[in-house]
Design a protein around this motif. Structure first.
Motif, PDB file in Angstrom:
ATOM      1  N   VAL A   1       7.769 -12.320   1.466  1.00 27.31           N
ATOM      2  CA  VAL A   1       8.356 -11.344   2.384  1.00 27.31           C
ATOM      3  C   VAL A   1       9.005 -10.243   1.554  1.00 27.31           C
ATOM      4  CG1 VAL A   1      10.006 -10.942   4.251  1.00 27.31           C
ATOM      5  CG2 VAL A   1       8.737 -13.105   4.152  1.00 27.31           C
ATOM      6  N   LEU A   2       8.655  -9.020   1.893  1.00 24.32           N
ATOM      7  CA  LEU A   2       9.227  -7.842   1.266  1.00 24.32           C
ATOM      8  C   LEU A   2      10.034  -7.104   2.326  1.00 24.32           C
ATOM      9  CD1 LEU A   2       6.042  -6.615  -0.630  1.00 24.32           C
ATOM     10  CD2 LEU A   2       7.816  -8.153  -1.454  1.00 24.32           C
ATOM     11  N   ALA A   3      10.687  -6.025   1.930  1.00 23.99           N
ATOM     12  CA  ALA A   3      11.427  -5.191   2.879  1.00 23.99           C
ATOM     13  C   ALA A   3      11.153  -3.726   2.578  1.00 23.99           C
ATOM     14  CB  ALA A   3      12.927  -5.471   2.792  1.00 23.99           C
TER      15      ALA A   3
ATOM     16  N   LEU B   1       2.972  -2.700  -2.902  1.00 21.58           N
ATOM     17  CA  LEU B   1       4.119  -2.385  -2.048  1.00 21.58           C
ATOM     18  C   LEU B   1       5.413  -2.252  -2.847  1.00 21.58           C
ATOM     19  CD1 LEU B   1       3.326  -4.561   1.081  1.00 21.58           C
ATOM     20  CD2 LEU B   1       3.057  -2.097   0.800  1.00 21.58           C
ATOM     21  N   LEU B   2       5.601  -3.108  -3.855  1.00 24.55           N
ATOM     22  CA  LEU B   2       6.792  -2.974  -4.704  1.00 24.55           C
ATOM     23  C   LEU B   2       6.788  -1.637  -5.432  1.00 24.55           C
ATOM     24  CD1 LEU B   2       7.079  -6.616  -6.102  1.00 24.55           C
ATOM     25  CD2 LEU B   2       8.604  -5.513  -4.434  1.00 24.55           C
ATOM     26  N   ALA B   3       5.614  -1.216  -5.928  1.00 27.55           N
ATOM     27  CA  ALA B   3       5.500   0.074  -6.615  1.00 27.55           C
ATOM     28  C   ALA B   3       5.769   1.234  -5.665  1.00 27.55           C
ATOM     29  CB  ALA B   3       4.114   0.220  -7.251  1.00 27.55           C
ATOM     30  N   ALA B   4       5.492   1.032  -4.381  1.00 30.30           N
ATOM     31  CA  ALA B   4       5.719   2.078  -3.383  1.00 30.30           C
ATOM     32  C   ALA B   4       7.168   2.115  -2.899  1.00 30.30           C
ATOM     33  CB  ALA B   4       4.783   1.867  -2.191  1.00 30.30           C
ATOM     34  N   GLY B   5       8.004   1.182  -3.375  1.00 28.23           N
ATOM     35  CA  GLY B   5       9.417   1.213  -3.022  1.00 28.23           C
ATOM     36  C   GLY B   5       9.928   0.044  -2.203  1.00 28.23           C
TER      37      GLY B   5
ATOM     38  N   ASP C   1      -5.755 -10.307  -1.621  1.00 29.43           N
ATOM     39  CA  ASP C   1      -5.111 -10.668  -2.881  1.00 29.43           C
ATOM     40  C   ASP C   1      -3.609 -10.452  -2.732  1.00 29.43           C
ATOM     41  OD1 ASP C   1      -4.014 -10.678  -5.489  1.00 29.43           O
ATOM     42  OD2 ASP C   1      -5.804  -9.792  -6.363  1.00 29.43           O
ATOM     43  N   LEU C   2      -2.878 -11.536  -2.535  1.00 32.06           N
ATOM     44  CA  LEU C   2      -1.437 -11.439  -2.291  1.00 32.06           C
ATOM     45  C   LEU C   2      -0.710 -10.756  -3.443  1.00 32.06           C
ATOM     46  CD1 LEU C   2       0.915 -12.791  -0.295  1.00 32.06           C
ATOM     47  CD2 LEU C   2       1.346 -13.971  -2.415  1.00 32.06           C
ATOM     48  N   ASP C   3      -1.044 -11.121  -4.671  1.00 31.81           N
ATOM     49  CA  ASP C   3      -0.336 -10.550  -5.824  1.00 31.81           C
ATOM     50  C   ASP C   3      -0.567  -9.047  -5.940  1.00 31.81           C
ATOM     51  OD1 ASP C   3       0.800 -13.030  -6.624  1.00 31.81           O
ATOM     52  OD2 ASP C   3      -1.100 -13.583  -7.549  1.00 31.81           O
ATOM     53  N   ALA C   4      -1.799  -8.604  -5.715  1.00 28.46           N
ATOM     54  CA  ALA C   4      -2.107  -7.172  -5.796  1.00 28.46           C
ATOM     55  C   ALA C   4      -1.413  -6.404  -4.679  1.00 28.46           C
ATOM     56  CB  ALA C   4      -3.613  -6.952  -5.747  1.00 28.46           C
ATOM     57  N   ALA C   5      -1.444  -6.931  -3.456  1.00 29.16           N
ATOM     58  CA  ALA C   5      -0.788  -6.255  -2.331  1.00 29.16           C
ATOM     59  C   ALA C   5       0.719  -6.175  -2.560  1.00 29.16           C
ATOM     60  CB  ALA C   5      -1.098  -6.993  -1.029  1.00 29.16           C
ATOM     61  N   ARG C   6       1.289  -7.263  -3.039  1.00 30.99           N
ATOM     62  CA  ARG C   6       2.722  -7.303  -3.324  1.00 30.99           C
ATOM     63  C   ARG C   6       3.082  -6.251  -4.364  1.00 30.99           C
ATOM     64  NH1 ARG C   6       5.044 -10.319  -7.389  1.00 30.99           N
ATOM     65  NH2 ARG C   6       7.291 -10.597  -7.206  1.00 30.99           N
ATOM     66  N   ALA C   7       2.314  -6.184  -5.447  1.00 33.56           N
ATOM     67  CA  ALA C   7       2.575  -5.215  -6.512  1.00 33.56           C
ATOM     68  C   ALA C   7       2.468  -3.780  -5.996  1.00 33.56           C
ATOM     69  CB  ALA C   7       1.604  -5.443  -7.669  1.00 33.56           C
TER      70      ALA C   7
END
Length: 109
Positions: free
Chosen positions: A95-97, A73-77, A65-71
């Motif tokens: 792509v995140l950083a 990782l964003l919550a983790a910083g 689930d791309l949206d869940a994984a993205r959320a």
């Protein structure tokens, strides 16, 4: 969350020059288009992506689930480099950083 890294996307400014080098190294590509050149290396995808900004290769983790994984990782910083976009009928990427600016690619539905 469990993810599997199955691909590496390499941004290139000169697709023909990069294709010559990677074809010499990896053999003939399975996909050879002006927008994407892909090589299968024992089930691992190595791709050349023309026109992308530099910054080095991006390893893409396959997630359910791309949206869940993205959320998560964003919550983790993590911070967002590129928002989710459709790249195939059954695949979206973003792509995140991390905190040091290292790219983290996500590929999923």
């Amino acid at each position: 969350m469990s993810a599997t890294i199955r691909s590496l996307v390499i941004p290139v400014s000169d697709l023909d020059a990069a294709k010559a080098v990677y074809t010499a190294l990896l053999g003939e590509p399975h996909t050879d288009q002006p927008y994407y050149v892909g090589y299968n290396v024992d089930g691992f995808e190595v791709a050349l992506n023309p026109g992308e900004e530099g910054g080095g290769p991006v390893a893409f983790a396959d997630v359910e689930d791309l949206d869940a994984a993205r959320a998560t990782l964003l919550a983790a910083g993590a911070t967002e480099r590129s928002a989710p976009r459709q790249v195939a009928p059954e695949a979206r990427v973003c792509v995140l950083a991390d905190a040091d600016g290292n790219s983290i690619g996500l590929r999923g539905k």
